[in-house]
Each structure stands twice: as C-alpha cells, then as structure tokens.
Design a protein around this motif. Structure first.
Motif, PDB file in Angstrom:
ATOM      1  N   VAL A 229       0.840  -1.200   0.000  1.00 46.36           N
ATOM      2  CA  VAL A 229       0.000   0.000   0.000  1.00 46.36           C
ATOM      3  C   VAL A 229       0.876   1.252   0.000  1.00 46.36           C
ATOM      4  CG1 VAL A 229      -1.668   1.335   1.346  1.00 46.36           C
ATOM      5  CG2 VAL A 229      -1.982  -1.122   1.067  1.00 46.36           C
ATOM      6  N   GLU A 232       2.360   1.642  -3.518  1.00 43.32           N
ATOM      7  CA  GLU A 232       1.392   2.125  -4.506  1.00 43.32           C
ATOM      8  C   GLU A 232       1.026   3.582  -4.252  1.00 43.32           C
ATOM      9  OE1 GLU A 232      -0.783   2.280  -7.784  1.00 43.32           O
ATOM     10  OE2 GLU A 232       0.427   0.558  -7.173  1.00 43.32           O
ATOM     11  N   ALA A 233       0.897   3.952  -2.969  1.00 44.80           N
ATOM     12  CA  ALA A 233       0.552   5.338  -2.649  1.00 44.80           C
ATOM     13  C   ALA A 233       1.658   6.296  -3.108  1.00 44.80           C
ATOM     14  CB  ALA A 233       0.312   5.481  -1.146  1.00 44.80           C
ATOM     15  N   ASN A 236       1.579   6.729  -6.847  1.00 44.47           N
ATOM     16  CA  ASN A 236       0.542   7.675  -7.266  1.00 44.47           C
ATOM     17  C   ASN A 236       0.957   9.115  -7.011  1.00 44.47           C
ATOM     18  OD1 ASN A 236      -1.081   5.639  -8.136  1.00 44.47           O
ATOM     19  ND2 ASN A 236      -2.594   5.806  -6.514  1.00 44.47           N
ATOM     20  N   ARG A 275     -10.245   5.862  -7.415  1.00 47.29           N
ATOM     21  CA  ARG A 275      -9.099   5.004  -7.162  1.00 47.29           C
ATOM     22  C   ARG A 275      -8.594   4.428  -8.471  1.00 47.29           C
ATOM     23  NH1 ARG A 275     -10.401   1.225  -1.890  1.00 47.29           N
ATOM     24  NH2 ARG A 275     -11.057   2.861  -0.479  1.00 47.29           N
ATOM     25  N   LEU A 279      -4.555   1.118  -6.339  1.00 49.43           N
ATOM     26  CA  LEU A 279      -5.167   1.309  -5.027  1.00 49.43           C
ATOM     27  C   LEU A 279      -6.404   0.435  -4.856  1.00 49.43           C
ATOM     28  CD1 LEU A 279      -4.843   5.147  -4.388  1.00 49.43           C
ATOM     29  CD2 LEU A 279      -3.610   3.273  -3.301  1.00 49.43           C
ATOM     30  N   LEU A 293      -9.209   0.736   3.460  1.00 59.64           N
ATOM     31  CA  LEU A 293      -8.338   1.710   2.811  1.00 59.64           C
ATOM     32  C   LEU A 293      -9.191   2.906   2.417  1.00 59.64           C
ATOM     33  CD1 LEU A 293      -5.410   2.184   1.743  1.00 59.64           C
ATOM     34  CD2 LEU A 293      -6.254   1.415  -0.481  1.00 59.64           C
ATOM     35  N   LEU A 295      -9.381   7.196   1.199  1.00 52.67           N
ATOM     36  CA  LEU A 295      -8.717   8.336   0.573  1.00 52.67           C
ATOM     37  C   LEU A 295      -9.397   9.609   1.038  1.00 52.67           C
ATOM     38  CD1 LEU A 295      -8.113   5.875  -1.430  1.00 52.67           C
ATOM     39  CD2 LEU A 295      -7.754   7.634  -3.160  1.00 52.67           C
ATOM     40  N   ILE A 305      -3.936   9.080   2.354  1.00 55.79           N
ATOM     41  CA  ILE A 305      -4.367   7.694   2.206  1.00 55.79           C
ATOM     42  C   ILE A 305      -4.160   7.000   3.544  1.00 55.79           C
ATOM     43  CG2 ILE A 305      -3.958   5.507   1.023  1.00 55.79           C
ATOM     44  CD1 ILE A 305      -3.022   7.097  -1.381  1.00 55.79           C
TER      45      ILE A 305
END
Length: 324
Positions: A229, A232-233, A236, A275, A279, A293, A295, A305
C-alpha cells in the motif's frame, strides 16, 4: 419513494383476491341465510340449549373471526417486509458481483501492464547491459589474443562496470516482484528504504515515521500489505500529485495498525475519490485481512491515504512478550 417490486405487488394482488373471496362468501352466506331463515332456526336451537349458553357462541365466533383477520393482516405485513429484505439482499449481491467482476477485470489489466513493464525493462535495460557486456568480453578476447595487456585491462574494467549495472537492474526488478528487504531487514527498514529510493527517483522530499515501533512483531501477511500500500501510494504521488513533500507514518493503537501516506500536492479531483487499479487492488488486500483503505483530500489540499488493519491477538501477545 421507490415503486413496489413485482413480488410485493403480486403478494398484494393475492391478498386483495383472498379478501374479495372472503367478502363474497360472507355475502353469499347472508343471502342464503335470509332465504332459509337460518337465524330463526338457530335461535330455536340455542333456546333449547340455553343451559349450555349456546346463544353466546356467535359472539365468540365473531371475536375469533376478527382475531384471525388481524393475524392475517399482520402476516401480510411481515411477508411484505421479508420480500423487501430479500430484494435488498439480491440487489446488494448483484452490486457485489458486478464490483468483483470489475475488480477482476482491473486486476487482470494491471497484471498485464506490469508484465509489459517488466518485459520492456528486461529488453531495454538488461538486454542492453547484456549486449554491452558481450561486446566488452569480445574486445577482451581480442586484446588477449593480440597481447595487448592495457587494452585487455580496460575491456575487463568496462565489462566489470556493465556486470555491476546488470546486477543492480536484476536486484531492482526482484525488489519490484517481491520486497526482499521485508525478509531480511523488517518492515520499518523496508519502508525507510522505500522512502529513500522514492525520494532519489522523484526528487520529492519523503519522510518515514515509525511511531513507538509500530512495525515490530507484525505477521508476514500484514507486513506485505502495509509495504504494498505504501509503495502504490508513493507511486501515485509521483505520477499525479505534483507534490513537494510526502510522508509515511506507521502507528499502532491497541490492536489496530494504521498506515498514513500524505502529500501536499494537487489533491483529489472534485468529482470524488477515484481510485486507480493499483489502489483498488490495495483495498482488496486490506479487506482480505479485515481492514480498510480510505482516501481523503480536496483540490489543491493534498491527499491522505489511510490504511487500517486489525491485528490478531496472538500478534499483540507476541509484541508484549518481545517488549518484556
């Protein structure tokens, strides 16, 4: 108010038909009793059995009929509620099936995109490094055959540099496929290394905070979800946020673990919290462990996040035993 469903409407039609049939039978009974003068006959019969209070039987039967009518109305109401609940459950199941199908399509597309990226990296970087290494070894053989020691030494040095570059590429690719640092260094060191490497590639300041050693004693599956996570965050943030600063915070409160990734970039689009596939997959990873999860953000206000995961009791006990 939503229109009644077909099942509810059918139930109401059947109830109306049954009520009409009861009323019709009652009217027919009244007409027949009038023609045959049943009341007079029954009165004479009850008069002969007055000692048994048979004349009061009509009132009791009337109360019984009223009670049965009320019971039937209540059962109809309960049946309508049960039908409505069943229809809501079916609608929820249909939405869940559609979401799962969408997720499956997205994950397949994401998998294919990742495979394409790995193939491109293998071709562009490692393929070129391998070709350059072959060239240097060919030059090395020629220099050795010609007795050119200086040329052989220079070719060997260049081949060594190419081999080192190839090794770095293999390690970076393996890190993308499986975070090896999790097995050797642990979650805290892996997240710190992730932030450092991300900062070097993006030029954006990244800080990692492990509040009160929150990464200690976690189960391997929890560590992997937290790392993916965060990865990936940050990806982004690099692609979309246009931020100057980012932070990764890992904290624990009781038996709940929280990962917070924040940036000071452009924030979420005004049309809502959209997303990406990455995500979306991260959210499914969290849900598989009973977590969530979320946002948060607004245009121009950055993005936040938040991953929350419940920790098993045996994990919490292991942490306490380690601390003692």
């Amino acid at each position: 108010m939503a229109a009644p469903s077909r099942d509810t409407a059918a139930l109401r039609r059947r109830s109306a038909l049954e009520l009409a049939a009861v009323v019709g039978v009652a009217l027919a009974t009244w007409a027949l009793a009038s023609m045959l003068e049943l009341h007079e006959s029954l009165s004479a019969f009850f008069q002969r059995h007055e000692g048994w209070q048979a004349d009061e039987l009509a009132i009791a039967l009337g109360v019984l009929a009223a009670g049965l009518a009320l019971h039937a109305l209540r059962r109809r109401h309960e049946a309508e509620q049960a039908l409505a609940a069943e229809q809501r459950a079916l609608a929820d199941a249909a939405r869940l099936a559609e979401r799962n199908a969408e997720l499956a399509r997205g994950l397949i597309a994401l998998q294919e995109a990742e495979r394409e990226a790995i193939a491109r990296e293998l071709h562009d970087e490692m393929g070129q490094a391998g070709t350059a290494l072959r060239i240097e070894t060919a030059l090395l053989r020629r220099a050795l055959a010609a007795g050119d020691a200086d040329g052989a030494g220079a070719a060997a040095a260049r081949a060594d540099l190419q081999a080192e570059a190839l090794l770095r590429g293999v390690r970076a690719l393996l890190q993308r496929l499986r975070p090896v640092h999790l097995d050797t260094l642990g979650l805290a060191a892996s997240l710190q290394d992730l932030c450092d490497g991300w900062q070097a590639r993006s030029g954006v300041d990244c800080r990692f905070h492990d509040r009160a050693d929150a990464a200690a004693g976690l189960a391997p599956e929890v560590e992997l979800v937290v790392y993916r996570v965060a990865q990936e965050a940050l990806t982004n943030v690099m692609r979309h946020a246009r931020a100057r600063h980012a932070s990764v915070l890992l904290a624990r409160e009781g038996t709940t673990l929280a990962l917070v990734v924040e940036d000071d970039g452009v924030g979420l689009p005004p049309e809502g919290q959209r997303r990406g596939l990455g995500l979306l997959g991260a959210g499914e990873r969290a849900a598989a462990l009973g977590g969530t999860l979320a946002l948060h953000g607004a245009p121009g206000a950055g993005t936040r996040i938040v991953l929350t995961l419940p920790l098993r009791q045996d994990v919490a006990r292991h942490v306490l035993e380690t601390a003692s």
